[in-house]
Design a protein around this motif. Structure first.
Motif, PDB file in Angstrom:
ATOM      1  N   LYS A 434       0.851  -1.181   0.000  1.00 20.50           N
ATOM      2  CA  LYS A 434       0.000   0.000   0.000  1.00 20.50           C
ATOM      3  C   LYS A 434       0.889   1.235   0.000  1.00 20.50           C
ATOM      4  O   LYS A 434       2.021   1.199   0.472  1.00 20.50           O
ATOM      5  CB  LYS A 434      -0.911   0.017   1.222  1.00 20.50           C
ATOM      6  CG  LYS A 434      -1.879  -1.146   1.291  1.00 20.50           C
ATOM      7  CD  LYS A 434      -2.845  -1.010   2.451  1.00 20.50           C
ATOM      8  CE  LYS A 434      -2.118  -1.080   3.781  1.00 20.50           C
ATOM      9  NZ  LYS A 434      -3.066  -1.007   4.920  1.00 20.50           N
ATOM     10  N   ALA A 435       0.341   2.336  -0.518  1.00 21.64           N
ATOM     11  CA  ALA A 435       1.110   3.574  -0.551  1.00 21.64           C
ATOM     12  C   ALA A 435       0.173   4.766  -0.414  1.00 21.64           C
ATOM     13  O   ALA A 435      -1.035   4.667  -0.680  1.00 21.64           O
ATOM     14  CB  ALA A 435       1.909   3.684  -1.850  1.00 21.64           C
ATOM     15  N   LYS A 436       0.740   5.865  -0.006  1.00 15.50           N
ATOM     16  CA  LYS A 436       0.020   7.136  -0.017  1.00 15.50           C
ATOM     17  C   LYS A 436       1.031   8.253  -0.234  1.00 15.50           C
ATOM     18  O   LYS A 436       2.214   8.120   0.085  1.00 15.50           O
ATOM     19  CB  LYS A 436      -0.753   7.347   1.289  1.00 15.50           C
ATOM     20  CG  LYS A 436       0.092   7.353   2.551  1.00 15.50           C
ATOM     21  CD  LYS A 436      -0.786   7.488   3.792  1.00 15.50           C
ATOM     22  CE  LYS A 436       0.058   7.444   5.074  1.00 15.50           C
ATOM     23  NZ  LYS A 436      -0.792   7.557   6.291  1.00 15.50           N
ATOM     24  N   ILE A 437       0.555   9.346  -0.820  1.00 19.86           N
ATOM     25  CA  ILE A 437       1.364  10.541  -1.033  1.00 19.86           C
ATOM     26  C   ILE A 437       0.870  11.579  -0.032  1.00 19.86           C
ATOM     27  O   ILE A 437      -0.320  11.891   0.001  1.00 19.86           O
ATOM     28  CB  ILE A 437       1.206  11.088  -2.465  1.00 19.86           C
ATOM     29  CG1 ILE A 437       1.493   9.995  -3.499  1.00 19.86           C
ATOM     30  CG2 ILE A 437       2.105  12.293  -2.670  1.00 19.86           C
ATOM     31  CD1 ILE A 437       2.915   9.518  -3.548  1.00 19.86           C
ATOM     32  N   LEU A 454       6.284  10.112  -0.561  1.00 22.48           N
ATOM     33  CA  LEU A 454       5.783   8.749  -0.717  1.00 22.48           C
ATOM     34  C   LEU A 454       5.941   7.988   0.592  1.00 22.48           C
ATOM     35  O   LEU A 454       7.034   7.941   1.168  1.00 22.48           O
ATOM     36  CB  LEU A 454       6.556   8.042  -1.823  1.00 22.48           C
ATOM     37  CG  LEU A 454       6.292   6.541  -2.008  1.00 22.48           C
ATOM     38  CD1 LEU A 454       4.855   6.291  -2.442  1.00 22.48           C
ATOM     39  CD2 LEU A 454       7.272   5.937  -3.014  1.00 22.48           C
ATOM     40  N   CYS A 455       4.854   7.381   1.055  1.00 29.66           N
ATOM     41  CA  CYS A 455       4.872   6.516   2.235  1.00 29.66           C
ATOM     42  C   CYS A 455       4.375   5.137   1.814  1.00 29.66           C
ATOM     43  O   CYS A 455       3.434   5.036   1.027  1.00 29.66           O
ATOM     44  CB  CYS A 455       3.969   7.070   3.339  1.00 29.66           C
ATOM     45  SG  CYS A 455       4.382   8.749   3.872  1.00 29.66           S
ATOM     46  N   PHE A 476       9.371   5.827  10.584  1.00 22.01           N
ATOM     47  CA  PHE A 476       8.100   5.108  10.724  1.00 22.01           C
ATOM     48  C   PHE A 476       7.124   5.963  11.521  1.00 22.01           C
ATOM     49  O   PHE A 476       7.493   6.522  12.568  1.00 22.01           O
ATOM     50  CB  PHE A 476       8.293   3.783  11.462  1.00 22.01           C
ATOM     51  CG  PHE A 476       8.854   2.674  10.617  1.00 22.01           C
ATOM     52  CD1 PHE A 476       8.044   1.975   9.731  1.00 22.01           C
ATOM     53  CD2 PHE A 476      10.191   2.314  10.711  1.00 22.01           C
ATOM     54  CE1 PHE A 476       8.565   0.941   8.955  1.00 22.01           C
ATOM     55  CE2 PHE A 476      10.725   1.294   9.948  1.00 22.01           C
ATOM     56  CZ  PHE A 476       9.902   0.603   9.068  1.00 22.01           C
ATOM     57  N   ASP A 477       5.872   6.056  11.060  1.00 20.66           N
ATOM     58  CA  ASP A 477       4.884   6.768  11.870  1.00 20.66           C
ATOM     59  C   ASP A 477       4.176   5.775  12.797  1.00 20.66           C
ATOM     60  O   ASP A 477       4.476   4.576  12.807  1.00 20.66           O
ATOM     61  CB  ASP A 477       3.903   7.558  10.998  1.00 20.66           C
ATOM     62  CG  ASP A 477       3.019   6.675  10.116  1.00 20.66           C
ATOM     63  OD1 ASP A 477       2.830   5.489  10.445  1.00 20.66           O
ATOM     64  OD2 ASP A 477       2.512   7.176   9.099  1.00 20.66           O
ATOM     65  N   GLU A 478       3.238   6.259  13.561  1.00 25.17           N
ATOM     66  CA  GLU A 478       2.593   5.435  14.596  1.00 25.17           C
ATOM     67  C   GLU A 478       1.753   4.305  14.016  1.00 25.17           C
ATOM     68  O   GLU A 478       1.432   3.340  14.707  1.00 25.17           O
ATOM     69  CB  GLU A 478       1.702   6.320  15.477  1.00 25.17           C
ATOM     70  CG  GLU A 478       0.590   7.025  14.720  1.00 25.17           C
ATOM     71  CD  GLU A 478      -0.228   7.954  15.592  1.00 25.17           C
ATOM     72  OE1 GLU A 478      -1.240   8.489  15.108  1.00 25.17           O
ATOM     73  OE2 GLU A 478       0.157   8.142  16.761  1.00 25.17           O
ATOM     74  N   ASP A 479       1.402   4.404  12.733  1.00 19.64           N
ATOM     75  CA  ASP A 479       0.594   3.371  12.105  1.00 19.64           C
ATOM     76  C   ASP A 479       1.417   2.382  11.288  1.00 19.64           C
ATOM     77  O   ASP A 479       0.879   1.553  10.562  1.00 19.64           O
ATOM     78  CB  ASP A 479      -0.465   4.007  11.192  1.00 19.64           C
ATOM     79  CG  ASP A 479      -1.427   4.885  11.974  1.00 19.64           C
ATOM     80  OD1 ASP A 479      -1.874   4.449  13.052  1.00 19.64           O
ATOM     81  OD2 ASP A 479      -1.715   6.000  11.517  1.00 19.64           O
ATOM     82  N   TRP A 481       3.582   3.103   8.818  1.00 22.63           N
ATOM     83  CA  TRP A 481       3.934   3.549   7.472  1.00 22.63           C
ATOM     84  C   TRP A 481       5.388   4.006   7.460  1.00 22.63           C
ATOM     85  O   TRP A 481       5.839   4.738   8.337  1.00 22.63           O
ATOM     86  CB  TRP A 481       3.047   4.716   7.036  1.00 22.63           C
ATOM     87  CG  TRP A 481       1.638   4.331   6.703  1.00 22.63           C
ATOM     88  CD1 TRP A 481       0.586   4.266   7.572  1.00 22.63           C
ATOM     89  CD2 TRP A 481       1.129   3.979   5.425  1.00 22.63           C
ATOM     90  NE1 TRP A 481      -0.550   3.890   6.907  1.00 22.63           N
ATOM     91  CE2 TRP A 481      -0.249   3.705   5.584  1.00 22.63           C
ATOM     92  CE3 TRP A 481       1.698   3.856   4.168  1.00 22.63           C
ATOM     93  CZ2 TRP A 481      -1.052   3.313   4.517  1.00 22.63           C
ATOM     94  CZ3 TRP A 481       0.895   3.485   3.096  1.00 22.63           C
ATOM     95  CH2 TRP A 481      -0.469   3.213   3.281  1.00 22.63           C
ATOM     96  N   PHE A 482       6.103   3.602   6.409  1.00 23.15           N
ATOM     97  CA  PHE A 482       7.483   4.038   6.244  1.00 23.15           C
ATOM     98  C   PHE A 482       7.504   5.264   5.348  1.00 23.15           C
ATOM     99  O   PHE A 482       6.976   5.261   4.237  1.00 23.15           O
ATOM    100  CB  PHE A 482       8.336   2.936   5.617  1.00 23.15           C
ATOM    101  CG  PHE A 482       9.776   3.346   5.415  1.00 23.15           C
ATOM    102  CD1 PHE A 482      10.677   3.282   6.468  1.00 23.15           C
ATOM    103  CD2 PHE A 482      10.220   3.834   4.184  1.00 23.15           C
ATOM    104  CE1 PHE A 482      11.995   3.678   6.300  1.00 23.15           C
ATOM    105  CE2 PHE A 482      11.532   4.232   4.010  1.00 23.15           C
ATOM    106  CZ  PHE A 482      12.423   4.153   5.074  1.00 23.15           C
ATOM    107  N   HIS A 483       8.115   6.337   5.853  1.00 26.38           N
ATOM    108  CA  HIS A 483       8.231   7.589   5.095  1.00 26.38           C
ATOM    109  C   HIS A 483       9.546   7.545   4.322  1.00 26.38           C
ATOM    110  O   HIS A 483      10.633   7.555   4.908  1.00 26.38           O
ATOM    111  CB  HIS A 483       8.169   8.785   6.037  1.00 26.38           C
ATOM    112  CG  HIS A 483       6.809   8.999   6.631  1.00 26.38           C
ATOM    113  ND1 HIS A 483       6.044  10.115   6.367  1.00 26.38           N
ATOM    114  CD2 HIS A 483       6.053   8.218   7.443  1.00 26.38           C
ATOM    115  CE1 HIS A 483       4.885  10.032   6.999  1.00 26.38           C
ATOM    116  NE2 HIS A 483       4.872   8.870   7.663  1.00 26.38           N
ATOM    117  N   THR A 484       9.454   7.504   2.999  1.00 23.72           N
ATOM    118  CA  THR A 484      10.621   7.238   2.154  1.00 23.72           C
ATOM    119  C   THR A 484      11.571   8.421   2.013  1.00 23.72           C
ATOM    120  O   THR A 484      12.740   8.236   1.693  1.00 23.72           O
ATOM    121  CB  THR A 484      10.182   6.820   0.736  1.00 23.72           C
ATOM    122  OG1 THR A 484       9.507   7.935   0.116  1.00 23.72           O
ATOM    123  CG2 THR A 484       9.244   5.615   0.787  1.00 23.72           C
TER     124      THR A 484
END
Length: 605
Positions: A434-437, A454-455, A476-479, A481-484
């Motif tokens: 999964k990804a999000k901007i 991009l995460c 890494f955020d609390e959920d 997700w890796f912040h690239t």
């Protein structure tokens, strides 16, 4: 003879398969919950259950609903069906089907012709693992093995033999000579395997390290140290005993980040993460390296360094899993590169942008040299579309040009689907990803078409940075997700494009300028062989772009490039910081531009 070799593979590899049978009937499940900052609490739309069970007679069965492209909250999920994720340590996963191609060549040195069949490779892996177990105080955890070597046929023997018995392998970049001692110290390596020609480098590093680390040399040693090739060829060296299963959360590989924007950091990659990613990468929609079968065998060029994640996973690990022949080259020499292409009939060619430009433009590589290539893959940095088009125009046969994206910390996350080329885009999300901007300032998810950070989230992320909890927490955020740290954009069809690194953006009067965008445009000028852009301080604008250019000919002048760029970009993107002509640009062994050094060059003027 063939049947005898296959029997050898079957008998020796039974040790690997026996370790897998202990997992029979064991279920694995994980729930992933993500939370969009634009929607508040966690939503059931993002709760995913994965169920995997291994049966000895049926292999891996995966039950999970097929995910569709998710747009609410601007979280994007892979459009491809999920694939079975293995529940075995990495070494058995890679060689699970080795009996089918035991007689075929696995690795061969492009210079010397020294080679190993798959049966010989497995034999060497078993003997190297057995040696580690004999010398280890704790057989269940033999410690950390460092490899200081260029690409060579023995590299996978040490790599997979070590992790197969529970050791961690840390791969050392031999180009960063001053960093070798720091790497050995930070990783806690308790055994060093070094190429014979690099033994003096090891000596120098160990003097700085000031602690004893046993050394094994790949070839004759100038200091009477053990010879790797003799160890793996000695029939008196007992095979490894895979009685205990290596835990899936054990760190298998500890490569170090390239250090292009900061000091290299150790990246902890578990057996589970790498094995999962190989399965994700091998999904039927993107993998274009066919498995060996009958007389067919893909041939890969093993030039990109195995100590780097691209060479380690995409070429070495993936290639061996598919039964490919990997022709190794310890360094890049144009004529040798062209000779290997032609002599070995390379079919899948892995490149990075500088290498792609060489293959496309250099007369040293003829269309005939590329006549057996059906797929060209490019990654590690944004791909100049002009170079990709030039390559496709150079050859007579159709070539699938495949772009991809991944990081040491995330492994492969994006690939161009087969038959869906879209130059300038690094592809779509691979299964289970999964990804999000997100907005660079607010961190809120953005819709398709908007640029932001991009995460990513997948079952193949690193466990963390070695000995660096703070750096791990920062990315890494609390959920989960890796912040690239990469600026990217996703279009309405699910294709992603990497714009640049956040730290590398140049801010001109508050407006963001992407160095990669300017570099791609300048590379289209026929007089430009290579170019790097960096920001320099400016009293009025804060920062302005400066270009360092490698010319194809000495007739190229600054005013030519200013005129070429003038009508193609906005005023704030012009090269107000000037143009400098140089003989070469600072790059790491994978061809990635070392922007820190480029910045130092600019600041030093």
């Amino acid at each position: 003879m063939r049947s005898q070799m296959l029997s050898l593979v079957n008998s020796t590899y039974a040790h690997f398969l026996r370790s897998q049978s202990r997992l029979s009937g064991r279920a694995f499940s994980r729930s992933i919950t993500t939370k969009s900052k634009t929607r508040g609490p966690a939503s059931p739309l993002y709760r995913v259950s994965i169920g995997i069970r291994r049966h000895q007679s049926e292999g891996v069965i995966c039950t999970r609903r097929t995910l569709e492209l998710e747009t609410e909250g601007h979280v994007i999920e892979s459009e491809f069906p999920d694939v079975p994720l293995p529940q075995s340590p990495l070494t058995p996963v890679v060689f699970e089907e080795v009996a089918k191609w035991g007689h075929k060549t696995a690795t061969e040195c492009g210079y010397t012709g020294r080679s190993y069949t798959y049966s010989q490779l497995v034999d060497g892996i078993m003997r190297w693992g057995g040696m580690l177990q004999r010398r280890a105080g704790d057989r269940a955890n033999p410690g950390t093995v460092a490899i200081l070597a260029p690409n060579c046929p023995e590299y996978p023997i040490v790599f997979f033999g070590s992790i197969g018995v529970g050791a961690t392998v840390t791969t050392v970049n031999s180009a960063y000579t001053p960093e070798i001692a720091r790497h050995l110290d930070d990783s806690g390596a308790n055994l060093l395997v070094v190429e014979a020609v690099m033994e003096p480098l090891a000596e120098a590093a160990l003097k700085v390290l000031k602690r004893e680390v046993p050394v094994v040399v790949n070839g004759p040693s100038a200091n009477a140290r053990p010879n790797l090739r003799e160890i793996i060829a000695d029939s008196n060296t007992p095979f490894a005993d895979f009685v205990d299963v290596v835990p899936l959360d054990r760190v298998a590989a500890l490569p170090y980040s390239s250090g292009t924007t900061g000091k290299p950091k150790g990246v902890s990659l578990t057996h589970s993460a790498v094995a999962n990613n190989i399965s994700m990468y091998h999904n039927a929609h993107t993998i274009n390296t066919e498995k060996a079968e009958g007389d067919h065998q893909e041939v890969l060029m093993g030039l990109l360094p195995f100590f780097h994640i691209y060479g380690m996973c995409v070429i070495m690990t993936s290639g061996l899993t598919r039964g490919a022949k990997i022709v190794t080259l310890p360094k890049f020499e144009p004529q040798m590169y062209a000779n290997v292409l032609k002599k070995h009939k390379v079919s899948v060619l892995h490149t990075v942008p500088p290498l792609l430009q060489f293959v496309a433009a250099s007369p040293a590589v003829s269309p005939q040299d590329l006549s057996h290539v059906h797929t060209v893959m490019c990654g590690a940095a944004p791909v100049p579309p002009a170079a990709a088009m030039a390559l496709k125009e150079k050859v007579s046969q159709p070539i699938f040009f495949q772009e991809g994206f991944g990081m040491t910390e995330t492994l492969c996350t994006h690939m161009t689907p087969k038959g869906e080329e879209k130059l300038g885009y690094c592809g779509k999300l691979v299964p289970h990803t999964k990804a999000k901007i997100v907005d660079l300032e607010k961190g809120t998810p953005l819709p398709p078409g908007a640029e932001g950070e991009l995460c990513v989230h997948s079952p193949a992320l690193m466990a963390g940075y070695h000995n660096n909890r703070q750096a791990t927490q920062e990315c890494f955020d609390e959920d989960g997700w890796f912040h690239t740290g990469d600026v990217a954009v996703c279009d309405n069809d699910g294709y992603f494009s990497i714009v640049d690194r956040i730290k590398e953006l140049i801010k001109v009067k508050g407006l963001q300028v992407s160095p990669s965008e300017l570099e791609d445009i300048l590379l289209r000028h026929p007089g430009v062989a290579d170019v790097g852009i960096t920001g320099v301080d400016d009293e009025r604008a804060g920062e302005v772009p400066r270009a360092f250019v490698v010319r194809r000919n000495k007739d190229l002048r600054e005013k030519d490039l200013h005129a070429f760029l003038g009508s193609r970009v906005a005023p704030h993107k012009q090269l107000a910081g000037g143009i400098r002509f140089v003989e070469e640009l600072p790059k790491n062994p994978t061809g990635k531009l070392l922007r820190r050094q480029l910045k130092k060059m600019a600041d030093g003027e």
